[in-house]
Scaffold this motif. Structure first.
Motif, PDB file in Angstrom:
ATOM      1  N   PRO A 251      19.853  14.118  40.503  1.00 32.10           N
ATOM      2  CA  PRO A 251      19.817  15.194  39.502  1.00 32.10           C
ATOM      3  C   PRO A 251      18.425  15.482  38.953  1.00 32.10           C
ATOM      4  O   PRO A 251      18.069  16.635  38.729  1.00 32.10           O
ATOM      5  CB  PRO A 251      20.738  14.681  38.381  1.00 32.10           C
ATOM      6  N   LEU A 252      17.613  14.425  38.745  1.00 30.59           N
ATOM      7  CA  LEU A 252      16.327  14.599  38.057  1.00 30.59           C
ATOM      8  C   LEU A 252      15.274  13.714  38.703  1.00 30.59           C
ATOM      9  O   LEU A 252      15.496  12.529  38.937  1.00 30.59           O
ATOM     10  CB  LEU A 252      16.475  14.247  36.577  1.00 30.59           C
ATOM     11  N   LEU A 253      14.112  14.290  38.973  1.00 26.11           N
ATOM     12  CA  LEU A 253      12.977  13.566  39.521  1.00 26.11           C
ATOM     13  C   LEU A 253      11.721  13.911  38.724  1.00 26.11           C
ATOM     14  O   LEU A 253      11.599  15.012  38.188  1.00 26.11           O
ATOM     15  CB  LEU A 253      12.734  13.954  40.981  1.00 26.11           C
ATOM     16  N   SER A 254      10.788  12.977  38.684  1.00 26.27           N
ATOM     17  CA  SER A 254       9.463  13.290  38.148  1.00 26.27           C
ATOM     18  C   SER A 254       8.625  13.928  39.252  1.00 26.27           C
ATOM     19  O   SER A 254       8.930  13.810  40.440  1.00 26.27           O
ATOM     20  CB  SER A 254       8.774  12.019  37.643  1.00 26.27           C
ATOM     21  N   TYR A 255       7.531  14.583  38.851  1.00 24.09           N
ATOM     22  CA  TYR A 255       6.618  15.141  39.846  1.00 24.09           C
ATOM     23  C   TYR A 255       6.152  14.052  40.811  1.00 24.09           C
ATOM     24  O   TYR A 255       6.071  14.262  42.018  1.00 24.09           O
ATOM     25  CB  TYR A 255       5.386  15.730  39.155  1.00 24.09           C
ATOM     26  N   GLN A 256       5.814  12.875  40.260  1.00 27.32           N
ATOM     27  CA  GLN A 256       5.284  11.810  41.107  1.00 27.32           C
ATOM     28  C   GLN A 256       6.321  11.328  42.110  1.00 27.32           C
ATOM     29  O   GLN A 256       6.016  11.130  43.291  1.00 27.32           O
ATOM     30  CB  GLN A 256       4.798  10.644  40.252  1.00 27.32           C
ATOM     31  N   THR A 273       3.737  21.654  47.555  1.00 27.98           N
ATOM     32  CA  THR A 273       4.410  22.425  46.503  1.00 27.98           C
ATOM     33  C   THR A 273       4.155  21.851  45.126  1.00 27.98           C
ATOM     34  O   THR A 273       4.024  22.575  44.144  1.00 27.98           O
ATOM     35  CB  THR A 273       5.940  22.431  46.741  1.00 27.98           C
ATOM     36  N   ILE A 274       4.096  20.555  45.040  1.00 25.90           N
ATOM     37  CA  ILE A 274       4.091  19.899  43.741  1.00 25.90           C
ATOM     38  C   ILE A 274       2.824  20.173  42.934  1.00 25.90           C
ATOM     39  O   ILE A 274       2.881  20.369  41.722  1.00 25.90           O
ATOM     40  CB  ILE A 274       4.276  18.378  43.937  1.00 25.90           C
ATOM     41  N   GLN A 275       1.659  20.213  43.589  1.00 25.09           N
ATOM     42  CA  GLN A 275       0.419  20.250  42.817  1.00 25.09           C
ATOM     43  C   GLN A 275       0.265  21.477  41.914  1.00 25.09           C
ATOM     44  O   GLN A 275      -0.077  21.331  40.742  1.00 25.09           O
ATOM     45  CB  GLN A 275      -0.788  20.120  43.745  1.00 25.09           C
ATOM     46  N   PRO A 276       0.497  22.702  42.393  1.00 24.87           N
ATOM     47  CA  PRO A 276       0.395  23.832  41.464  1.00 24.87           C
ATOM     48  C   PRO A 276       1.383  23.736  40.304  1.00 24.87           C
ATOM     49  O   PRO A 276       1.075  24.159  39.181  1.00 24.87           O
ATOM     50  CB  PRO A 276       0.694  25.051  42.349  1.00 24.87           C
ATOM     51  N   ALA A 277       2.551  23.161  40.553  1.00 27.63           N
ATOM     52  CA  ALA A 277       3.523  22.978  39.482  1.00 27.63           C
ATOM     53  C   ALA A 277       3.017  21.968  38.463  1.00 27.63           C
ATOM     54  O   ALA A 277       3.153  22.160  37.247  1.00 27.63           O
ATOM     55  CB  ALA A 277       4.864  22.526  40.060  1.00 27.63           C
ATOM     56  N   ILE A 278       2.422  20.863  38.937  1.00 27.02           N
ATOM     57  CA  ILE A 278       1.844  19.873  38.026  1.00 27.02           C
ATOM     58  C   ILE A 278       0.746  20.507  37.187  1.00 27.02           C
ATOM     59  O   ILE A 278       0.664  20.299  35.975  1.00 27.02           O
ATOM     60  CB  ILE A 278       1.289  18.678  38.828  1.00 27.02           C
TER      61      ILE A 278
END
Length: 465
Positions: A251-256, A273-278
């Motif tokens: 259900p839930l994850l951290s960026y890392q 994908t993750i870096q621009p969101a971070i």
């Protein structure tokens, strides 16, 4: 309406046929009040056909190269024929004919001058997203939504590294200039993912899976409330469902956690994908276009540790390990720098590294330059290579600070040979290597111990304690 839109990215399986386009239309329609910006991949399988056509053209047969794409063109036309009235159908048929004619000319150039293949391959492959985004925009229009096709090359500005281009800072300003006026006029912008262009206007691509990256870049540029990745599974799963049928949605994850999962094999999310969101603290949600009411997985800045600590088991097949042994390492400095300069020189990325006093082991998944690598590494020491290995990563917040977690993990697979153990480098990841032939058994056992109550291994009780 809020000034902060949502980004909705639809992958190739979400637009593989007419029914899939209908599903996407329903999903976008239901989100119209959130001011959606739509990013879409090429229809399922078409990118592979486009790449194969370039290989055939390089071999000198332009006519055969173009023939390879006929099935893909017909699939586009079949979708249009099923979903459009006459005027819209004729307009899209014209777009497909133009694409076919332009690609044929590019195939002829490549066949005559194979040296032109790298930039022209990006030009050809980009037609997958050109056609799918035009098709989706027209489908949305046909269903009463004010949609507008946007050429993503006018938004995503990149360097000239064909096949895996890096976006430049100008991307944010260009995306804002192209997309914001459409949002202000209550239109739904529809961009093809994966593609961009250099500052001089030459077409580039962001690498396979780059449509996720496009969505994240657009989200960062527009200050999105949320970036949604619509695919064919219900979020990020606890393991690959092709190996573990009991895999379940996280259900839930951290960026890392999500970044580690993406890098070490989770297929539903592209690592970049993750870096621009971070950078912009934008939540990312992974959803199932075939089951849109399911919650999927939400990825945020921080998440709590799971009761059993482990949240997922990721893996990456096709790994090669390279071990360099040299007595010159003992008490010396500069050896590792020289070692990594070899990998840098041959543009080969390293996944996992372990060291001892006199040896270094590294894992790679790109073996295109392996023979050259070995030749250069032999100047530093004795080189041993093992192929057909699999990286397995056990991932979860708090992993590094959970006493005994490594012992409990390895007790489940005590009869399977393990090498290159890496723990502590990341607070959320314990990584190790096994022979590819034993990988499935290891993953199934670990998943059973971590997530399945009926597992007799004993780890489930210990981890939950």
């Amino acid at each position: 309406m809020s000034p902060h839109p949502i980004i909705m990215k639809f992958g190739g399986t979400s637009v593989e046929d007419a029914n899939a386009f209908r599903n996407v239309t329903t999903i976008v329609s239901s989100a119209i009040a959130t001011r959606p910006v739509v990013v879409v991949s090429a229809i399922g399988g078409f990118t592979n056909q486009l790449l194969a056509s370039v290989e055939t053209a390089v071999d000198g047969d332009a006519r055969a190269a173009t023939r390879l794409l006929e099935d893909g063109f017909q699939r586009h036309l079949a979708i249009a024929n099923e979903l459009f009235a006459d005027a819209a159908r004729r307009a899209f048929e014209s777009a497909v004919l133009d694409a076919r004619r332009e690609i044929r000319q590019l195939h002829k150039i490549i066949a005559a001058h194979p040296v032109t293949a790298p930039p022209l391959q990006d030009e050809i492959v980009a037609y997958g997203e050109h056609l799918s985004s035009q098709l989706l925009a027209a489908v949305l229009e046909e269903n009463g939504l004010a949609a507008q096709y946007v050429d993503a090359r006018r938004c995503i500005t990149t360097d000239g590294n064909y096949g895996s281009a890096t976006p430049l800072p100008q991307t944010a300003e260009a995306t804002e200039a192209e997309v914001r006026p459409l949002l202000a006029s209550a239109k739904v912008p529809v961009l093809g993912g994966f593609i961009g262009s250099t500052t001089s206007g030459v077409t580039t691509t962001l690498g396979r899976g780059g449509s996720d990256y496009t969505a994240a870049l657009a989200g960062a540029a527009l200050g999105a409330r949320e970036i949604q990745i619509w695919t064919d599974v219900s979020g990020v799963l606890t393991a690959d469902p092709r190996i573990v049928s009991e895999a379940r949605t996280i259900p839930l994850l951290s960026y890392q956690e999500a970044a580690e999962l993406a890098y070490f094999g989770a297929k539903v999310l592209h690592p970049k994908t993750i870096q621009p969101a971070i950078d912009k603290s934008i939540p990312v949600r992974v959803c199932n276009s075939r089951a849109p009411r399911e919650a999927g997985t939400l990825i945020v800045s921080e998440s709590e540790a799971a009761p059993q600590t482990v949240k997922a088991i990721a893996h990456k097949h096709g790994i090669t390990t390279v071990q360099v042994t040299s007595a010159r390492m003992l008490g010396a400095y500069g050896f590792l720098r020289a070692l990594f300069e070899v990998f840098d020189r041959h543009r080969t990325a390293v996944d996992v590294v372990t060291t001892s006093e006199v040896s270094v082991s590294l894992s790679i998944d790109d073996t295109g330059a392996l023979s050259e690598l070995i030749s250069d590494l032999e100047q530093l020491g004795t080189v041993e290579v093992e192929k057909r290995r699999t990286i397995i990563s056990v991932i979860g917040e708090g992993l590094r600070n959970t006493p005994g977690i490594a012992a409990r993990v390895f007790s489940v697979i005590s009869d399977i040979n393990v090498s290159m153990i890496s723990v502590g480098a990341s607070s959320v990841n314990l990584t190790f290597m096994v022979d590819e032939a034993q990988a499935k058994e290891a993953i199934v056992r670990l998943h059973g111990a971590c997530f399945e109550e009926s597992t007799p291994a004993g780890m489930a009780r210990e981890v939950s304690a």
